[in-house]
Scaffold this motif. Structure first.
Motif, PDB file in Angstrom:
ATOM      1  N   VAL A   1      17.430 -49.072 -30.285  1.00 47.89           N
ATOM      2  CA  VAL A   1      17.229 -50.438 -29.842  1.00 47.89           C
ATOM      3  C   VAL A   1      16.209 -50.448 -28.712  1.00 47.89           C
ATOM      4  CG1 VAL A   1      18.337 -52.473 -28.862  1.00 47.89           C
ATOM      5  CG2 VAL A   1      19.585 -51.038 -30.463  1.00 47.89           C
ATOM      6  N   ASP A   2      15.273 -51.355 -28.813  1.00 48.71           N
ATOM      7  CA  ASP A   2      14.329 -51.584 -27.720  1.00 48.71           C
ATOM      8  C   ASP A   2      15.026 -52.514 -26.725  1.00 48.71           C
ATOM      9  OD1 ASP A   2      12.123 -51.881 -26.122  1.00 48.71           O
ATOM     10  OD2 ASP A   2      11.086 -53.276 -27.473  1.00 48.71           O
TER      11      ASP A   2
ATOM     12  N   LEU B   1      14.001 -54.477 -24.619  1.00 50.76           N
ATOM     13  CA  LEU B   1      13.344 -55.752 -24.379  1.00 50.76           C
ATOM     14  C   LEU B   1      13.526 -56.739 -25.525  1.00 50.76           C
ATOM     15  CD1 LEU B   1      10.045 -54.391 -22.785  1.00 50.76           C
ATOM     16  CD2 LEU B   1      12.086 -55.248 -21.632  1.00 50.76           C
ATOM     17  N   THR B   2      14.012 -56.266 -26.677  1.00 49.40           N
ATOM     18  CA  THR B   2      14.214 -57.171 -27.818  1.00 49.40           C
ATOM     19  C   THR B   2      15.588 -57.811 -27.734  1.00 49.40           C
ATOM     20  OG1 THR B   2      15.096 -55.415 -29.200  1.00 49.40           O
ATOM     21  CG2 THR B   2      12.716 -55.810 -29.314  1.00 49.40           C
ATOM     22  N   LYS B   3      15.744 -58.843 -28.478  1.00 49.01           N
ATOM     23  CA  LYS B   3      17.030 -59.542 -28.500  1.00 49.01           C
ATOM     24  C   LYS B   3      17.578 -59.518 -29.929  1.00 49.01           C
ATOM     25  CE  LYS B   3      16.229 -62.544 -24.613  1.00 49.01           C
ATOM     26  NZ  LYS B   3      17.226 -62.167 -23.668  1.00 49.01           N
ATOM     27  N   ILE B   4      18.908 -59.429 -30.036  1.00 46.84           N
ATOM     28  CA  ILE B   4      19.589 -59.491 -31.326  1.00 46.84           C
ATOM     29  C   ILE B   4      20.384 -60.788 -31.329  1.00 46.84           C
ATOM     30  CG2 ILE B   4      21.277 -58.419 -32.843  1.00 46.84           C
ATOM     31  CD1 ILE B   4      20.566 -55.740 -31.578  1.00 46.84           C
TER      32      ILE B   4
ATOM     33  N   ASP C   1      21.384 -59.953 -25.511  1.00 47.17           N
ATOM     34  CA  ASP C   1      21.082 -58.581 -25.135  1.00 47.17           C
ATOM     35  C   ASP C   1      21.657 -57.665 -26.220  1.00 47.17           C
ATOM     36  OD1 ASP C   1      20.302 -56.483 -23.295  1.00 47.17           O
ATOM     37  OD2 ASP C   1      22.461 -56.204 -22.945  1.00 47.17           O
ATOM     38  N   PRO C   2      20.961 -56.593 -26.616  1.00 48.16           N
ATOM     39  CA  PRO C   2      21.474 -55.719 -27.688  1.00 48.16           C
ATOM     40  C   PRO C   2      22.865 -55.157 -27.400  1.00 48.16           C
ATOM     41  CG  PRO C   2      19.198 -55.182 -27.217  1.00 48.16           C
ATOM     42  CD  PRO C   2      19.624 -56.187 -26.189  1.00 48.16           C
TER      43      PRO C   2
END
Length: 190
Positions: free
Chosen positions: A75-76, A78-81, A85-86
Motif C-alpha cells: 500500500v502506498d 499517500l493513496t486512499k482506499i 486511510d489504507p
C-alpha cells in the motif's frame, strides 16, 4: 379404436414405469420420527448448540482471511482506499468480514445440524412449525406490555422441555391478567 375401454390401472405401468412409487403409497409420518415433545426439545437444544458452536469459526475465518489479505498487500501511504486511510480501510474491512461471518454462523450451524441429522431434519421442520403455531396461539398480547409488566419470552426461545412450556403458559396467563386487571394476581386462579 377408442381408448375408453382401456382401464386406467392397466395404463399406469406404461405411463409411470414399473419401479416408480405412486403418490398413493403411504410414507412414514414426521410424527413417528420424533415421537414425543421432549425428544423434539432435545433435538432443538442440540440444534442450538450447533448454531452457537459455529459462531467462532464463522467469525474468525473471514476476519483472519481479510486480515491476511491486507497484511500482504503493498500500500502506498499517500493513496486512499474508499476515501479512507489504507490502515483504517483494512481495519474496517476486517471487522466487517468478521461481523458478516458472525451473522452467518447460525445459518452454517443449522445447515450442519441438518446434514448430520438427515433422518430427523424434515420432522424437525414440521415440529418447528407446529410448535410456533402453539406459541402464536398461546402467547400474551404484546399490547399489554409495560415497564412494570414486560412480555415474558415472547417467541418461546427459552423453552427446552414440556415442563418449561407449561411454565411459559403460566407466565403468559399471568402477564395477561396483570395487563387486563392490573396489580398482583396471586389470589386469581383458573
Amino acid at each position: 379404436m377408442a381408448l375408453s375401454p382401456l382401464k386406467p390401472h392397466l395404463l399406469r405401468p406404461l405411463i409411470v414405469g414399473p419401479n416408480v412409487r405412486c403418490l398413493t403409497t403411504s410414507k412414514p409420518a414426521a410424527q413417528n420420527v420424533i415421537s414425543t415433545w421432549n425428544d423434539y426439545f432435545k433435538l432443538r437444544k442440540k440444534r442450538r448448540t450447533y448454531e452457537i458452536v459455529s459462531y467462532l469459526p464463522c467469525t474468525v475465518t473471514p476476519a483472519f482471511g481479510t486480515f491476511a489479505y491486507f497484511v500482504q498487500m503493498e500500500v502506498d501511504p499517500l493513496t486512499k482506499i474508499l476515501g479512507m486511510d489504507p490502515l483504517m480501510a483494512a481495519i474496517g474491512a476486517t471487522i466487517g468480514a468478521g461481523f458478516g461471518g458472525f451473522l452467518l454462523g447460525p445459518v452454517f450451524g443449522n445447515t450442519l445440524f441438518k446434514l448430520m441429522n438427515r433422518k430427523t431434519a424434515h420432522a424437525m421442520d414440521v415440529r418447528d412449525k407446529e410448535f410456533y403455531e402453539h406459541i402464536k396461539k398461546n402467547r400474551a398480547d404484546a399490547r399489554l406490555n409495560s415497564i412494570r409488566n414486560p412480555v415474558p419470552d415472547y417467541y418461546g426461545e427459552k423453552i427446552q422441555s414440556v415442563h418449561d412450556y407449561r411454565s411459559w403458559l403460566r407466565k403468559q396467563r399471568e402477564h395477561y391478567r396483570k395487563g387486563v386487571f392490573g396489580g398482583e394476581v396471586n389470589g386469581l386462579e383458573d
